[in-house]
Structures are given as C-alpha cells and as structure tokens.
Design a protein around this motif. Structure first.
Motif, PDB file in Angstrom:
ATOM      1  N   GLU A  79      10.740 -10.471  12.654  1.00 56.32           N
ATOM      2  CA  GLU A  79      10.456  -9.055  12.410  1.00 56.32           C
ATOM      3  C   GLU A  79      11.591  -8.419  11.620  1.00 56.32           C
ATOM      4  N   GLY A 113       9.540  -3.537  19.171  1.00 54.15           N
ATOM      5  CA  GLY A 113       8.078  -3.509  19.082  1.00 54.15           C
ATOM      6  C   GLY A 113       7.615  -3.114  17.699  1.00 54.15           C
ATOM      7  N   LYS A 114       6.956  -1.971  17.614  1.00 54.77           N
ATOM      8  CA  LYS A 114       6.377  -1.484  16.355  1.00 54.77           C
ATOM      9  C   LYS A 114       7.279  -0.500  15.618  1.00 54.77           C
ATOM     10  N   VAL A 172       7.558   2.028  10.890  1.00 49.68           N
ATOM     11  CA  VAL A 172       6.564   1.733  11.906  1.00 49.68           C
ATOM     12  C   VAL A 172       5.733   0.556  11.396  1.00 49.68           C
ATOM     13  N   LYS A 173       5.338  -0.310  12.302  1.00 47.85           N
ATOM     14  CA  LYS A 173       4.498  -1.446  11.910  1.00 47.85           C
ATOM     15  C   LYS A 173       3.043  -1.103  12.173  1.00 47.85           C
ATOM     16  N   GLU A 174       2.255  -1.108  11.090  1.00 45.38           N
ATOM     17  CA  GLU A 174       0.810  -0.901  11.174  1.00 45.38           C
ATOM     18  C   GLU A 174       0.143  -2.192  10.732  1.00 45.38           C
ATOM     19  N   ASN A 200      -0.081  -5.546   9.867  1.00 48.87           N
ATOM     20  CA  ASN A 200       0.981  -6.515   9.558  1.00 48.87           C
ATOM     21  C   ASN A 200       2.037  -5.961   8.614  1.00 48.87           C
ATOM     22  N   TRP A 212       5.097  -3.138   7.549  1.00 52.06           N
ATOM     23  CA  TRP A 212       6.083  -2.130   7.929  1.00 52.06           C
ATOM     24  C   TRP A 212       5.992  -0.985   6.926  1.00 52.06           C
TER      25      TRP A 212
END
Length: 152
Positions: free
Chosen positions: A23, A103-104, A131-133, A135, A137
């Motif tokens: 990540e 996390g996200k 923020v991860k939406e 797949n 960032w």
C-alpha cells in the motif's frame, strides 16, 4: 503444536507487513504519477487523481516575518498549470517520501526543491492526504510549505 502456532503467527505478521508495504508503494506511485502529470501539464490526468475540487493550501512567511496561509481550489491550480507557457520550464524535485497508511487513508510527506527555468526558486514540504477508492488512491487534501532559506 506450539511451534506450529508460532509459525502461523509469524506468517500472518509477515503477510500483514507485506500488504502494508504494498500500500505504501501504491501511495508513492500515486505521488510520482501526480508530479509526472504536473510536469507534463496533463490537466486530464491531474483531474483524475483528486477526489473532486479539493482544497489546497500553502504556508509561507512574509518579509515582515508573519505566517501566511494561502488557499486555492484544485481546479484553479490545474488552470494555472495549464496556463504556464510551453517555453517555460518547471520542476518540483522530490527529495524523500515518508508514507503512512491506515486502511483506506494515507499521508505522504515529501520534501522538495522547486526549479523554474533552470533556476532554484524555493523549497519546502508537501503533505498529501489520500483516500483509497476501489483500487485507486485519490488525493483529498494537499498543503505545502514554501521557503527560500534553510534549503539543502
């Protein structure tokens, strides 16, 4: 049995650590892609990298020594980037990446030097919130500092 449990716990810790490192690498690549689009004045790519018209802020110090906070929206930033004449060169050289992921949500801290037409302009640090939406960032906030002294 104790040896098997210990092996399982060690394996799980390794997998969690590997996922975190992956990540962090993805966040770093997002920042690299952002600056690639920035330098190419690729407004379509820049628009796709943020979650809408995010707020951007810059912190600097006036000649009188007062802290100055400037705000700009992302679409105005993109318009300004697109308006730089093609005969002008600019480069923001990132000096390091400090990335944290939970996390996200992620934060990327990137010290930089900014060069315009081959001449040093200023230095500072960028702080990206992402923020991860699905797949991807996406940048949700960006603040930077700008100074001419205390640079490397």
């Amino acid at each position: 049995m104790k040896k098997q449990i210990l092996t399982l716990i060690t394996l799980m810790a390794f997998l969690v650590g590997s996922a975190q490192n992956s990540e962090e690498a993805d966040v770093k690549q997002t920042i690299i892609d952002f600056f690639d689009a920035f330098h190419k004045q690729d407004t379509v790519k820049l628009k796709s990298m943020a979650k809408g018209n995010i707020t951007m802020q810059s912190i600097s110090v006036t000649k009188e020594g007062k802290t100055r906070l400037d705000e700009n929206d992302y679409y105005a930033f993109i318009k300004n980037i697109a308006g730089i004449p093609k005969d002008k060169t600019f480069e923001e050289k990132l000096l390091d990446y400090k990335i944290q992921v939970d996390g996200k949500m992620a934060n990327a801290w990137t010290p930089y030097e900014f060069w315009f037409n081959g001449n040093f302009s200023h230095c500072g640090v960028n702080s990206f919130q992402l923020v991860k939406e699905d797949n991807d960032w996406k940048i949700i906030y960006l603040v930077d500092t700008r100074r001419r002294q205390g640079c490397q």
